[in-house]
Design an enzyme around this catalytic site. Structure first.
Site, PDB file in Angstrom:
ATOM      1  CD  GLU A 131      -1.014  -0.166   3.762  1.00 22.65           C
ATOM      2  OE1 GLU A 131      -0.703   0.431   4.811  1.00 22.65           O
ATOM      3  OE2 GLU A 131      -1.975  -0.949   3.683  1.00 22.65           O
ATOM      4  CE  LYS A 133       6.523   5.490   5.953  1.00 21.41           C
ATOM      5  NZ  LYS A 133       6.357   6.930   6.222  1.00 21.41           N
ATOM      6  CG  ASP A 135       4.693  12.955   4.080  1.00 18.83           C
ATOM      7  OD1 ASP A 135       4.880  12.731   5.287  1.00 18.83           O
ATOM      8  OD2 ASP A 135       5.314  13.813   3.440  1.00 18.83           O
ATOM      9  CE1 TYR A 243      -1.414   2.885   8.740  1.00 16.34           C
ATOM     10  CE2 TYR A 243      -2.231   4.707   7.415  1.00 16.34           C
ATOM     11  CZ  TYR A 243      -1.418   4.232   8.426  1.00 16.34           C
ATOM     12  OH  TYR A 243      -0.613   5.099   9.131  1.00 16.34           O
ATOM     13  CE  LYS A 331      10.300   6.903   3.900  1.00 13.58           C
ATOM     14  NZ  LYS A 331      11.053   7.467   5.024  1.00 13.58           N
ATOM     15  CB  CYS A 436      41.347  11.891  22.538  1.00 12.67           C
ATOM     16  SG  CYS A 436      39.836  12.759  23.004  1.00 12.67           S
ATOM     17  CB  CYS A 439      41.704  14.374  26.865  1.00 14.92           C
ATOM     18  SG  CYS A 439      41.703  12.654  26.284  1.00 14.92           S
ATOM     19  CB  CYS A 460      39.344   8.858  23.762  1.00 14.31           C
ATOM     20  SG  CYS A 460      40.220   9.594  25.159  1.00 14.31           S
ATOM     21  CB  CYS A 466      38.228  11.844  27.878  1.00 12.40           C
ATOM     22  SG  CYS A 466      37.880  12.667  26.304  1.00 12.40           S
TER      23      CYS A 466
END
Length: 719
Positions: A131, A133, A135, A243, A331, A436, A439, A460, A466
């Site tokens: 079916e 979809k 919106d 539906y 989609k 990192c 840090c 890290c 950190c």
């Protein structure tokens, strides 16, 4: 005296971070005011163009300073928040979301998953109902003895808003169901939408009245339905497609398609394009036809929904997380655009993960200006997939590249390809940092102890100190599905952490006491006042009681998401049991507590080890204990009392013939039992099929009751 001309706003590219912070606060307040006037009061005071300009400027500032974006930012919201004028409605059966398919292969995989779960033969293809979809805005309608008694929005899936007075004004929604054999309780679900022609006519009337022009049919329909004055809703040309259904005291038909036919006969409008498909080829053919017709349909759609036709199979398939196994949304292809990658920024998450983010030259994709896109991890930048094979034809991503961007599922921006012939000559391969950026500590890729393969994510190693991780853990702690403290979002956490006011979770709950003793009060801070501070303290106080599953999720333990948190809460029942068991599990892999943790269905060794490592750290235990001194964690809800296996622990073993292993586990959990992966003295039943081995032997050794498949079916069916 002539009025002074309004000062032109500072160009976004020239804003300092401090100026941007103030500008975003100003824009957020102004946009929120217009949203409320538009969606809730239906009395906008500025033109649509002026409103769009505000949103565009806010988006541009956020794009330049993404660290200032919070969950309260206009870009993170759609329409207006619930006004509070509608009563809340608890859905008897949750209105869950659908999983998404984006390619033909995703659809093939969906059908094959259904076949495997149901143990069907390769040539036994389940009939699928397809079916369009719609919106629009999801709506639930409850009928008792054939009479409409309540209409509710989807809300968060569990709780919606009572819009009964408004839905009674929609001509597509019957006040009384037709037919003789109408179930005593009948909950019909569907989508409120607006025809494109009605939308254009409405906008024409708005323009003639020199009023606000609506952005699109979906937003117009949603705003129209949620009006506080039902007469305003009645004046809007709203439609409704039915539906689906929720709570039903009896099922009028055995299949999805026949249920839609029954809903139609009961007085609802159903989509005439809904069809049955006998194989994957028919499914994809229908998708192509609908995609071609999309522009000519009288209403907006954003894909096609597929549902297994047989309702008994839907029942067997059940749900995984928040999605049904028996349905999926295919989609339509995302809109794409080409732009330039200006830079790559590394962000540090709460578990120490270093995530690369593409900083793009602004480009409009699907009606939205995109300036940032995820790059996932360093392998993705190098064009290496999760399976170690090349992706994007082996073309890596470099700063300066011209790239193709799309919004995955029309939501999340991502780079899908590189225009290689436009690559600058001086573009160099991107060197992912090994330290990192927050840090300076080493960032490493952990290896799977079983396979020896490196994790795709670099992390890290400075877990405790950190600052980036600490801040992100606090943001997670107050997030919507965790403690959900109103008025304490990402922006406030950033400020309070930087100023040393909130450095750990317990600091949130001692903030009011400390503020009372402080020389400089919170109310004296810029952007605060007595009322806002009072509201913040009240919101914190309201969260001193929290469900166990939310508490476990809020701790931010690696690999422990909402689903695993619920499994742990259901298994241990109370926070005291959970804390004690996790500490005891740290005694070793042979400890009873560790074996019990691993026996929880859905909690494998990776998750178990992450939890044990968390509680093995004295700093973590102290943080939990300090927090428990300030809050009350409510025990998990008990299993359903009306089920013969509620609260029981069941293990399935052997080659089951009457049902699949997944189906059996789903049935047990639906009836309130725990489906465990291993046998222990806490096991109540072992259901053994042919070829049962060590688990059956262990059950016999421990004196656990062993059932055949027929005995199990008799038990759960109350025979």
């Amino acid at each position: 005296m002539a009025a002074k001309p309004k000062k032109a706003p500072v160009d976004v590219e020239k804003l300092t971070k401090a100026q941007a912070k103030v500008e975003l606060m100003r824009l957020a307040l102004e946009i929120e005011e217009h949203n409320n006037r538009y969606y809730q009061d239906d009395a906008p005071k500025i033109s649509d163009a002026a409103y769009d300009a505000l949103r565009q400027r806010s988006n541009a500032v956020e794009a330049r300073f993404p660290e200032l974006v919070t969950k309260e930012s206009p870009s993170q919201k759609v329409g207006a928040a619930p006004s509070g004028r509608f009563a809340k409605v608890q859905h008897a059966i949750p209105m869950l979301s659908l999983g998404n398919a984006f390619t033909d292969q995703d659809v093939v995989d969906f059908v094959e998953r259904v076949q495997r779960f149901l143990k069907l033969g390769a040539d036994e293809i389940p009939t699928i109902v397809a079916e369009p979809k719609i919106d629009g805005l999801s709506l639930s309608l409850r009928y008792e003895n054939g009479e409409l008694v309540r209409g509710a929005t989807r809300g968060d899936g569990t709780t919606g808003e009572d819009v009964t007075a408004n839905v009674r004004t929609l001509s597509d929604i019957p006040h009384k169901l037709k037919g003789r054999n109408v179930p005593a309780v009948c909950e019909v679900r569907g989508e409120v939408y607006m025809l494109k022609s009605d939308f254009l006519a409405l906008n024409k009337r708005q323009a003639e009245a020199e009023d606000t022009i609506f952005a699109n049919p979906r937003n117009s329909a949603a705003g129209s339905l949620r009006q506080k004055d039902p007469s305003i809703t009645a004046s809007r040309p709203l439609k409704f497609f039915a539906y689906a259904w929720g709570e039903m005291s009896a099922m009028p038909a055995p299949t999805q398609f026949e249920m839609i036919e029954w809903i139609d006969k009961a007085g609802f409008v159903t989509n005439p394009l809904t069809t049955r498909c006998k194989n994957v080829e028919a499914i994809l053919k229908f998708y192509r036809e609908i995609e071609t017709k999309r522009a000519t349909l009288g209403y907006d759609i954003d894909g096609v929904v597929y549902k297994v036709d047989r309702l008994d199979w839907q029942q067997r398939l059940g749900f995984v997380s928040r999605n049904p196994r028996w349905a999926i949304a295919h989609k339509f292809a995302a809109e794409q655009a080409t732009t330039v990658l200006n830079d790559i920024e590394i962000q540090v998450g709460r578990t120490g993960a270093l995530t690369p983010v593409a900083k793009l030259a602004p480009v409009t994709v699907g009606g939205v200006v995109v300036q940032n896109a995820t790059l996932h991890n360093e392998d993705y930048i190098k064009a290496i997939g999760n399976d170690g094979q090349p992706i994007r034809d082996g073309v890596d991503i470099r700063i300066g590249d011209t790239v193709v961007v799309q919004r995955a599922g029309d939501v999340i921006p991502q780079i899908v390809s590189v225009v290689l012939d436009k690559r600058p000559r001086n573009a160099k391969p991107y060197e992912f940092p090994h330290r990192c950026p927050a840090c300076g500590s080493h960032a490493v890729r952990e290896a799977d102890p079983k396979t020896g393969r490196e994790d795709s994510v670099r992390r890290c190693t400075n877990t405790l100190a950190c600052p980036a991780q600490a801040k992100e853990r606090l943001k997670h702690f107050v997030a919507r599905n965790a403690f959900d403290i109103d008025g304490l979002g990402d922006k406030q956490i950033e400020e309070f952490f930087t100023d040393g006011l909130v450095m750990s979770p317990v600091d949130i709950f001692t903030l009011e006491k400390r503020d009372a003793r402080a020389t400089k009060k919170l109310a004296d801070r810029e952007g605060y006042g007595a009322t806002s501070v009072r509201n913040l303290f009240a919101a914190i106080e309201a969260r001193r009681k929290i469900a166990l599953a939310r508490f476990i999720f809020a701790l931010g333990i690696r690999h422990v998401g909402e689903g695993n948190a619920k499994l742990l809460a259901r298994h241990y029942g109370a926070v005291e049991n959970f804390r004690a068991a996790m500490i005891a599990a740290g005694e070793g892999p042979l400890a009873e507590a560790y074996l019990d943790l691993n026996s929880i269905e859905g909690i494998g060794a990776v998750v178990a080890n992450a939890i044990v490592e968390f509680f093995a750290e004295p700093h973590s235990v102290k943080a939990v204990d300090d927090l428990l001194d300030e809050i009350e964690v409510q025990p998990a809800e008990k299993a359903k009392a009306d089920s013969p296996i509620a609260g029981k622990t069941v293990v399935f073993t052997g080659s089951l013939e009457k049902f699949t292993r997944d189906e059996a586990k789903a049935t047990a959990e639906r009836l309130g039992a725990k489906a465990a992966g291993s046998v222990s003295k806490k096991t109540d039943y072992v259901v053994a099929g042919p070829g049962a081995g060590s688990k059956l032997a262990e059950a016999q050794k421990l004196g656990v009751q062993v059932l055949t498949e027929d005995e199990w079916l008799a038990l759960v069916n109350g025979l």
